[in-house]
Design an enzyme around this catalytic site. Structure first.
Site, PDB file in Angstrom:
ATOM      1  N   LYS A 204       0.161  -1.236   0.187  1.00 40.19           N
ATOM      2  CA  LYS A 204      -0.249   0.023  -0.164  1.00 40.19           C
ATOM      3  C   LYS A 204       0.672   1.384   0.171  1.00 40.19           C
ATOM      4  O   LYS A 204       0.917   2.273  -0.770  1.00 40.19           O
ATOM      5  CB  LYS A 204      -0.969   0.237   1.478  1.00 40.19           C
ATOM      6  CG  LYS A 204      -1.047   1.282   1.720  1.00 40.19           C
ATOM      7  CD  LYS A 204      -2.554   1.369   0.360  1.00 40.19           C
ATOM      8  CE  LYS A 204      -2.660   2.855   0.200  1.00 40.19           C
ATOM      9  NZ  LYS A 204      -4.129   3.393  -0.546  1.00 40.19           N
ATOM     10  N   CYS A 258      -2.982  10.473   1.343  1.00 38.72           N
ATOM     11  CA  CYS A 258      -3.059   9.860   1.009  1.00 38.72           C
ATOM     12  C   CYS A 258      -1.361   9.542   0.737  1.00 38.72           C
ATOM     13  O   CYS A 258      -0.438   9.184   1.384  1.00 38.72           O
ATOM     14  CB  CYS A 258      -3.153   8.800   0.164  1.00 38.72           C
ATOM     15  SG  CYS A 258      -4.596   8.019   1.651  1.00 38.72           S
TER      16      CYS A 258
HETATM   17  N1  LIG Z   1      -9.387   8.624   1.655  1.00 41.71           N
HETATM   18  C1  LIG Z   1      -8.936   8.210   1.405  1.00 41.71           C
HETATM   19  O1  LIG Z   1      -9.153   8.670  -0.120  1.00 41.71           O
HETATM   20  C2  LIG Z   1      -7.974   6.582   1.445  1.00 41.71           C
HETATM   21  C3  LIG Z   1      -8.242   5.674   0.722  1.00 41.71           C
HETATM   22  C4  LIG Z   1      -7.057   4.781   0.977  1.00 41.71           C
HETATM   23  C5  LIG Z   1      -6.123   5.148   2.209  1.00 41.71           C
HETATM   24  N2  LIG Z   1      -6.673   5.714   3.052  1.00 41.71           N
HETATM   25  C6  LIG Z   1      -6.778   5.034   4.992  1.00 41.71           C
HETATM   26  O2  LIG Z   1      -8.133   4.844   5.146  1.00 41.71           O
HETATM   27  C7  LIG Z   1      -7.490   4.902   6.590  1.00 41.71           C
HETATM   28  C8  LIG Z   1      -8.749   6.343   6.863  1.00 41.71           C
HETATM   29  O3  LIG Z   1      -8.954   7.360   6.323  1.00 41.71           O
HETATM   30  P1  LIG Z   1     -10.395   8.125   5.740  1.00 41.71           P
HETATM   31  O4  LIG Z   1     -10.161   9.267   4.632  1.00 41.71           O
HETATM   32  O5  LIG Z   1     -12.084   7.814   5.669  1.00 41.71           O
HETATM   33  O6  LIG Z   1     -10.093   9.335   7.360  1.00 41.71           O
HETATM   34  P2  LIG Z   1     -11.705  10.255   8.171  1.00 41.71           P
HETATM   35  O7  LIG Z   1     -10.186  11.044   8.522  1.00 41.71           O
HETATM   36  O8  LIG Z   1     -12.223  10.195   6.457  1.00 41.71           O
HETATM   37  O9  LIG Z   1     -12.579   9.240   8.690  1.00 41.71           O
HETATM   38  C9  LIG Z   1     -12.001   8.182  10.364  1.00 41.71           C
HETATM   39  C10 LIG Z   1     -12.927   8.574  11.006  1.00 41.71           C
HETATM   40  O10 LIG Z   1     -12.445   7.745  12.257  1.00 41.71           O
HETATM   41  C11 LIG Z   1     -13.528   8.804  13.493  1.00 41.71           C
HETATM   42  N3  LIG Z   1     -12.378   7.583  14.306  1.00 41.71           N
HETATM   43  C12 LIG Z   1     -11.276   8.494  15.274  1.00 41.71           C
HETATM   44  N4  LIG Z   1     -10.535   7.487  15.980  1.00 41.71           N
HETATM   45  C13 LIG Z   1     -11.723   6.805  15.835  1.00 41.71           C
HETATM   46  C14 LIG Z   1     -12.298   5.656  17.422  1.00 41.71           C
HETATM   47  N5  LIG Z   1     -11.023   5.415  18.814  1.00 41.71           N
HETATM   48  N6  LIG Z   1     -12.994   4.940  16.657  1.00 41.71           N
HETATM   49  C15 LIG Z   1     -13.927   5.525  16.203  1.00 41.71           C
HETATM   50  N7  LIG Z   1     -14.071   6.147  14.686  1.00 41.71           N
HETATM   51  C16 LIG Z   1     -12.721   6.985  15.116  1.00 41.71           C
HETATM   52  C17 LIG Z   1     -13.107   9.860  12.622  1.00 41.71           C
HETATM   53  O11 LIG Z   1     -13.923  10.463  14.050  1.00 41.71           O
HETATM   54  C18 LIG Z   1     -13.318   9.627  11.068  1.00 41.71           C
HETATM   55  O12 LIG Z   1     -14.373  10.124  10.994  1.00 41.71           O
HETATM   56  C19 LIG Z   1      -6.832   6.110   6.499  1.00 41.71           C
HETATM   57  O13 LIG Z   1      -5.548   5.618   7.333  1.00 41.71           O
HETATM   58  C20 LIG Z   1      -6.219   6.748   5.088  1.00 41.71           C
HETATM   59  O14 LIG Z   1      -4.909   6.728   4.957  1.00 41.71           O
HETATM   60  C21 LIG Z   1      -8.187   6.414   3.150  1.00 41.71           C
END
Ligand SMILES: NC(=O)c1ccc[n+]([C@@H]2O[C@H](COP(=O)([O-])OP(=O)(O)OC[C@H]3O[C@@H](n4cnc5c(N)ncnc54)[C@H](O)[C@@H]3O)[C@@H](O)[C@H]2O)c1
Length: 435
Positions: A204, A258
């Site tokens: 990744k 990312c």
């Molecule tokens: N956004 C993308 O395009 C993308 C693509 C691939 C991978 N990722 C990875 O996926 C992961 C999440 O990214 P995202 O963009 O969805 O983040 P985001 O910030 O949109 O969402 C994460 C959510 O997690 C919640 N959260 C935090 N602590 C928590 C807990 N203890 N229990 C429950 N909920 C909790 C937050 O309130 C938030 O709403 C990251 O590691 C990111 O690198 C994101």
């Protein structure tokens, strides 16, 4: 595995949870964020993503997606919480992952599956997640199945790609990878490839690092082109006729949650072996300053300037690590009167260094316009309207997405990032502005 408890209802968790619900699983979505809770309780998707609202509404109406602030017992747990960079060390901040893992420990039962979807440095599932899960008294890889299943979706196409992309399930053991594959094949139509957890984590971050390094190369070509009086866009178009060359598009920098972040996870894993990766990060991080230097060749502070776009890329509402925001911050620091405009972003978005205004208000009496994000709305701007509103007809296109000829026909001086047309003259002005 009928019941899933999914922690983190953001860009990744909310669509994933909705897909599982519509594929027949009972999903408990957990997110402590009051904004996310409030939106979902009133049936609204908390993020702007094509078709997501329809999917979320269908999932909630099916009765198989419930939203709450705390986890509960389930057959499978999925963790999709943020993994930001610690800005002081440039290392992964795993606090959210650690907290989410601790939150599920009291609910773990023999035979459960725990999947980490968050992007993490290689080794995290084995060395950080598994020891926390072991606090339950159950042995990861033996009593419970543990896997890393990275997400590869492209914001703007999340729903299509969630279903169609090939997926990786990286297990602590082969049985863990198999169990995770069983879960994802509920809705994934792409191939599901099994591997070990650390390889999946490495894959990744390699993918995003590959993108970052290649964008840095394109950006460096743009800087060279400006110095030697070449139009990099023309040069790239010609170079890409080579059957084995595919130069990416230069721009004002790299952002989002990312690509601007994940390469640092590899640097943190092996600092002495990542010279190229670190150099690429530096090149990309320096682009916003370069854009402001180019702006200075058009108008000097305290001129009023309209910056079009604040998101990290086109057609999304996400401003995380956005290079356009960095340009705005730098322009404010340099003393410009900065007006921001972005139809995808709400006025209360975090970190805006200047007011976000409706288009006409943002353009009125501006002395220069800078295109930072190639949202369709900006590519289709009514140039006559812009010409009638601004007081200085200067435009800097940091994406090469405006029709130069039509702006020039209305009397605009058009500067394009990576275009050294104007050669030595432009170069001298840029150097004077930098000095
Ligand atoms: N956004 C993308 O395009 C993308 C693509 C691939 C991978 N990722 C990875 O996926 C992961 C999440 O990214 P995202 O963009 O969805 O983040 P985001 O910030 O949109 O969402 C994460 C959510 O997690 C919640 N959260 C935090 N602590 C928590 C807990 N203890 N229990 C429950 N909920 C909790 C937050 O309130 C938030 O709403 C990251 O590691 C990111 O690198 C994101």
């Amino acid at each position: 595995m009928n019941k899933i408890c999914l922690l983190g209802l953001g860009y990744i968790g909310l669509p994933t949870g909705s897909m599982f619900a519509l594929a027949g699983k009972n999903v408990v979505g957990v997110d402590p964020n009051p904004r996310v809770q409030a939106a979902l309780r009133s049936g609204l998707a908390s993020i702007d993503e094509p078709e997501l609202q329809t999917l979320v509404t269908a999932a909630i109406n099916s009765g198989r997606l419930r939203v709450q602030t705390k986890p509960e017992a389930a057959d499978a747990f999925i963790i999709a919480v943020p993994t930001p960079l610690d800005p002081t060390t440039n290392r992964a901040d795993l606090t959210f992952v650690e907290r989410a893992a601790r939150d599920i420990v009291p609910f773990l039962r023999r035979g459960n599956l725990v999947v980490l979807e968050s992007t993490v440095p290689p080794g995290t599932t084995r060395d950080v997640l598994a020891p926390i899960l072991a606090e339950s008294g159950l042995v990861p890889g033996q009593d419970i199945f543990v896997a890393h299943c990275p997400e590869r979706v492209l914001p703007g196409r999340i729903l299509v790609e969630l279903e169609q992309n090939d997926r990786l399930t990286g297990g602590l053991t082969p049985a863990c990878a198999e169990r995770a594959a069983d879960l994802y094949q509920t809705f994934v139509k792409g191939a599901i490839m099994r591997t070990d957890a650390t390889t999946a984590e490495m894959v990744k971050v390699m993918e995003n690092t590959f993108r970052d390094v290649n964008v840095a190369l394109a950006n460096e070509f743009a800087l060279i082109a400006e110095r030697i009086g070449v139009d990099v866009w023309d040069a790239i178009r010609l170079a890409n006729h080579h059957p084995r060359v595919n130069v990416l598009r230069p721009g004002p920098g790299v952002g989002g949650h990312c690509i601007a972040v994940d390469p640092w996870f590899l640097v943190g894993s092996a600092p002495g072996a990542t010279r190229l990766i670190q150099a690429a990060r530096e090149v990309n991080d320096a682009m916003p300053e370069h854009v402001v230097a180019r702006l200075a060749t058009l108008v000097a502070p305290p001129a009023a300037v309209t910056l079009l776009g604040v998101t990290y890329k086109a057609e999304v509402d996400d401003v995380r690590e956005s290079p356009a925001l960095r340009v705005a911050e730098l322009a404010v620091d340099h003393g410009y009167d900065v007006r921001l405009c972005d139809p995808h972003v709400k006025a209360d978005a975090p970190g805006l260094p200047a007011p976000l205004l409706p288009l006409e208000q943002a353009l009125r009496d501006a002395e220069a316009v800078v295109l930072l994000v190639d949202h369709r709305a900006f590519q289709e701007l009514d140039v006559d309207l812009v010409a009638a509103l601004v007081s200085g007809k200067r435009v800097l296109d940091a994406r090469n997405s405006l029709d130069r000829a039509s702006w020039q026909a209305r009397g605009f001086e058009v500067a394009v990032l990576g275009s050294g047309a104007g050669g030595a003259n432009t170069r001298r002005k840029t150097e004077r502005a930098r000095a």
